[in-house]
Design a protein around this motif. Sequence first.
Motif, PDB file in Angstrom:
ATOM      1  N   GLY A 104       8.758  -3.257  -4.437  1.00 31.56           N
ATOM      2  CA  GLY A 104       8.543  -3.697  -3.065  1.00 31.56           C
ATOM      3  C   GLY A 104       7.600  -2.819  -2.268  1.00 31.56           C
ATOM      4  O   GLY A 104       7.392  -3.059  -1.088  1.00 31.56           O
ATOM      5  N   GLN A 105       7.028  -1.798  -2.869  1.00 31.27           N
ATOM      6  CA  GLN A 105       6.118  -0.894  -2.170  1.00 31.27           C
ATOM      7  C   GLN A 105       4.706  -1.095  -2.682  1.00 31.27           C
ATOM      8  O   GLN A 105       4.465  -1.070  -3.884  1.00 31.27           O
ATOM      9  N   ALA A 150       0.562   5.348  -1.048  1.00 34.34           N
ATOM     10  CA  ALA A 150       1.180   4.175  -0.429  1.00 34.34           C
ATOM     11  C   ALA A 150       0.264   3.660   0.666  1.00 34.34           C
ATOM     12  O   ALA A 150      -0.327   4.433   1.422  1.00 34.34           O
ATOM     13  N   GLU A 151       0.134   2.360   0.760  1.00 32.28           N
ATOM     14  CA  GLU A 151      -0.723   1.773   1.789  1.00 32.28           C
ATOM     15  C   GLU A 151      -0.128   1.959   3.177  1.00 32.28           C
ATOM     16  O   GLU A 151      -0.845   2.037   4.155  1.00 32.28           O
ATOM     17  N   THR A 152       1.180   2.049   3.276  1.00 34.76           N
ATOM     18  CA  THR A 152       1.822   2.170   4.574  1.00 34.76           C
ATOM     19  C   THR A 152       1.929   3.615   5.031  1.00 34.76           C
ATOM     20  O   THR A 152       2.409   3.875   6.118  1.00 34.76           O
ATOM     21  N   SER A 200       5.394   7.276   0.893  1.00 38.02           N
ATOM     22  CA  SER A 200       5.434   7.205  -0.565  1.00 38.02           C
ATOM     23  C   SER A 200       6.857   7.441  -1.026  1.00 38.02           C
ATOM     24  O   SER A 200       7.383   8.538  -0.879  1.00 38.02           O
ATOM     25  N   GLY A 201       7.473   6.425  -1.577  1.00 38.05           N
ATOM     26  CA  GLY A 201       8.823   6.565  -2.097  1.00 38.05           C
ATOM     27  C   GLY A 201       9.848   6.869  -1.024  1.00 38.05           C
ATOM     28  O   GLY A 201      10.817   7.547  -1.273  1.00 38.05           O
ATOM     29  N   GLY A 202       9.615   6.390   0.196  1.00 39.57           N
ATOM     30  CA  GLY A 202      10.548   6.645   1.275  1.00 39.57           C
ATOM     31  C   GLY A 202      10.341   8.001   1.927  1.00 39.57           C
ATOM     32  O   GLY A 202      11.092   8.376   2.812  1.00 39.57           O
TER      33      GLY A 202
END
Length: 112
Positions: free
Chosen positions: A49-50, A61-63, A66-68
Motif C-alpha cells: 500500500g505504499q 517513498a513518494e509521500t 518510508s515504512g511509517g
Amino acid sequence: MPFFGNTFSPKKTPSRKSASLSSLHNLDRSTREVELGLDYGTPTMTLAGQSLKFENGQWTAETGISGGVDRREAQRLRRRIQQLEEEKNLLRLKVDILLDMVSFLRPLPNPT
C-alpha cells in the motif's frame, strides 16, 4: 552419373511473410515516441500500500514517509547507527589492548 558434376542441390527456402505482429506500426509518430521513446520517467512501485520511487540510486517513498517513519527520523536513526558503530569499534580496540596487556603481565612458565 556425372563424374565432376554438382550432385547436391538443396531446395530453396520459402520467403518469410513481412506482416508484423505488433500494432505499433499503425500508431502516429508522437504516440510511438511516447510508447518507445527514451523518456521513461522515474521507476515507481507499490508495496504494502505504499508507493515508492527510485531516485538517485535509492528507493524513496513518494509521500515522504518510508515504512511509517518520517524522513527526518530515518536520518536521525542513520546518524545514531553510525555513532553506535564507531563506539563499538572503539570498545573492540580497547578490549584488544587490555587483552594484550593481560597477556604481557602473565608470568612466564618456569623452565625447570
